[in-house]
Design a protein around this motif. Structure first.
Motif, PDB file in Angstrom:
ATOM      1  N   ARG A  78     -47.347 -98.182  41.796  1.00 48.54           N
ATOM      2  CA  ARG A  78     -46.066 -98.820  42.087  1.00 48.54           C
ATOM      3  C   ARG A  78     -44.923 -97.917  41.619  1.00 48.54           C
ATOM      4  N   ARG A  79     -43.848 -97.864  42.403  1.00 50.44           N
ATOM      5  CA  ARG A  79     -42.701 -97.050  42.005  1.00 50.44           C
ATOM      6  C   ARG A  79     -42.120 -97.584  40.704  1.00 50.44           C
ATOM      7  N   ALA A  80     -41.876 -96.669  39.769  1.00 50.94           N
ATOM      8  CA  ALA A  80     -41.430 -97.076  38.433  1.00 50.94           C
ATOM      9  C   ALA A  80     -40.136 -96.394  38.043  1.00 50.94           C
ATOM     10  N   GLY A  81     -39.378 -95.921  39.011  1.00 50.05           N
ATOM     11  CA  GLY A  81     -38.098 -95.319  38.686  1.00 50.05           C
ATOM     12  C   GLY A  81     -37.896 -93.996  39.398  1.00 50.05           C
ATOM     13  N   THR A  82     -36.671 -93.770  39.828  1.00 51.13           N
ATOM     14  CA  THR A  82     -36.276 -92.528  40.468  1.00 51.13           C
ATOM     15  C   THR A  82     -35.247 -91.851  39.574  1.00 51.13           C
ATOM     16  N   PHE A  83     -35.486 -90.594  39.220  1.00 46.49           N
ATOM     17  CA  PHE A  83     -34.634 -89.900  38.268  1.00 46.49           C
ATOM     18  C   PHE A  83     -34.141 -88.597  38.863  1.00 46.49           C
ATOM     19  N   GLU A  84     -32.831 -88.378  38.774  1.00 47.40           N
ATOM     20  CA  GLU A  84     -32.266 -87.131  39.253  1.00 47.40           C
ATOM     21  C   GLU A  84     -32.599 -86.007  38.287  1.00 47.40           C
ATOM     22  N   ILE A  85     -33.058 -84.886  38.837  1.00 46.77           N
ATOM     23  CA  ILE A  85     -33.300 -83.697  38.027  1.00 46.77           C
ATOM     24  C   ILE A  85     -32.021 -82.876  37.930  1.00 46.77           C
ATOM     25  N   ALA A  86     -31.397 -82.606  39.073  1.00 43.20           N
ATOM     26  CA  ALA A  86     -30.148 -81.836  39.077  1.00 43.20           C
ATOM     27  C   ALA A  86     -29.523 -81.916  40.442  1.00 43.20           C
ATOM     28  N   SER A  87     -28.218 -81.753  40.491  1.00 37.04           N
ATOM     29  CA  SER A  87     -27.531 -81.680  41.767  1.00 37.04           C
ATOM     30  C   SER A  87     -27.470 -80.245  42.267  1.00 37.04           C
ATOM     31  N   LEU A  88     -27.958 -79.309  41.456  1.00 34.72           N
ATOM     32  CA  LEU A  88     -28.022 -77.909  41.871  1.00 34.72           C
ATOM     33  C   LEU A  88     -29.260 -77.726  42.735  1.00 34.72           C
ATOM     34  N   TRP A  89     -29.090 -77.111  43.885  1.00 39.32           N
ATOM     35  CA  TRP A  89     -30.225 -76.948  44.765  1.00 39.32           C
ATOM     36  C   TRP A  89     -30.052 -75.684  45.573  1.00 39.32           C
ATOM     37  N   ASP A  90     -31.158 -75.201  46.116  1.00 40.16           N
ATOM     38  CA  ASP A  90     -31.160 -73.962  46.872  1.00 40.16           C
ATOM     39  C   ASP A  90     -30.678 -74.259  48.284  1.00 40.16           C
ATOM     40  N   GLY A  91     -29.359 -74.242  48.484  1.00 42.44           N
ATOM     41  CA  GLY A  91     -28.804 -74.669  49.751  1.00 42.44           C
ATOM     42  C   GLY A  91     -28.493 -73.533  50.706  1.00 42.44           C
ATOM     43  N   HIS A  92     -28.966 -72.307  50.442  1.00 44.28           N
ATOM     44  CA  HIS A  92     -28.658 -71.237  51.371  1.00 44.28           C
ATOM     45  C   HIS A  92     -29.378 -71.481  52.696  1.00 44.28           C
ATOM     46  N   GLU A  93     -28.796 -70.982  53.753  1.00 50.08           N
ATOM     47  CA  GLU A  93     -29.343 -71.232  55.080  1.00 50.08           C
ATOM     48  C   GLU A  93     -30.736 -70.629  55.184  1.00 50.08           C
ATOM     49  N   GLY A  94     -31.677 -71.417  55.665  1.00 49.50           N
ATOM     50  CA  GLY A  94     -33.049 -70.935  55.782  1.00 49.50           C
ATOM     51  C   GLY A  94     -33.867 -71.152  54.532  1.00 49.50           C
TER      52      GLY A  94
END
Length: 195
Positions: A78-94
């Motif tokens: 059963r889902r027991a919580g959703t937690f953000e790790i970071a808003s930093l992400w690899d957003g480069h194209e491709g």
């Protein structure tokens, strides 16, 4: 036990992750779940009580913008919580996602590590980490493991995490610059929620 694998949605258009919890292969599953995101799948992390977490790279349900998070499940799936790790992400194209890895230390804390754009130059990639308590609540902000930065096209290995018996965590990675010969292997020891 839990099975976690990459699949496609019913329309065959988007990649999703399937989660199935079973007590025995001969018995029906205790739980079947689907996590929506489109990136590479990393290993789930399990606690001694049988609960586990899966790192994700995409928007959460509801159309929120992409970022990194981990979905925790109890021992029955059963889902027991959703937690953000970071808003930093690899957003480069491709890009193919930050390849987030999770590991736990002797005190029950969690460390997440990933690659993403550096603070100094968003066109360069580096390595990041963040500490969480055993329930997934953040103990630190995201911090850079190294001040070295490389072009996104550079060959990369990791990050990798390994716990030490005294509660510290070893983080390791490798990177070869695009034009330079040879490469570098780096190791950092994390303790007390930081380097």
């Amino acid at each position: 036990f839990a099975l976690v694998w990459m699949d496609t949605d019913v329309a065959g258009q988007s990649r999703v992750v399937r989660v199935r919890v079973m007590r025995s292969p001969a018995e029906p599953p205790l739980a079947d779940d689907t996590l929506p995101w489109s990136a590479s799948l990393q290993s789930a992390f399990a606690w001694p009580d049988g609960s586990f977490a899966v790192p994700a790279y995409a928007g959460k349900e509801g159309g929120e913008p992409p970022f990194q998070w981990m979905q925790r499940f109890d021992a029955d799936g059963r889902r027991a919580g959703t937690f953000e790790i970071a808003s930093l992400w690899d957003g480069h194209e491709g890009g193919t996602g930050p390849d987030t890895v999770l590991a736990g230390d002797a005190a029950g804390r969690i460390v997440a590590a990933w690659h993403a754009p550096t603070l100094a130059d968003a066109t360069r990639t580096g390595f990041w980490a963040r500490w969480f308590d055993g329930d997934g609540a953040p103990l630190t902000d995201a911090f850079e493991l190294t001040t070295e930065a490389y072009r996104f096209q550079a060959e990369r290995g990791g990050p990798y995490l390994a716990p030490l018996a005294d509660g510290r965590m070893v983080a390791g990675w490798s990177m070869r610059p695009v034009v330079a010969q040879g490469g570098r292997i780096r190791v950092r020891v994390l303790a007390g929620g930081a380097l």
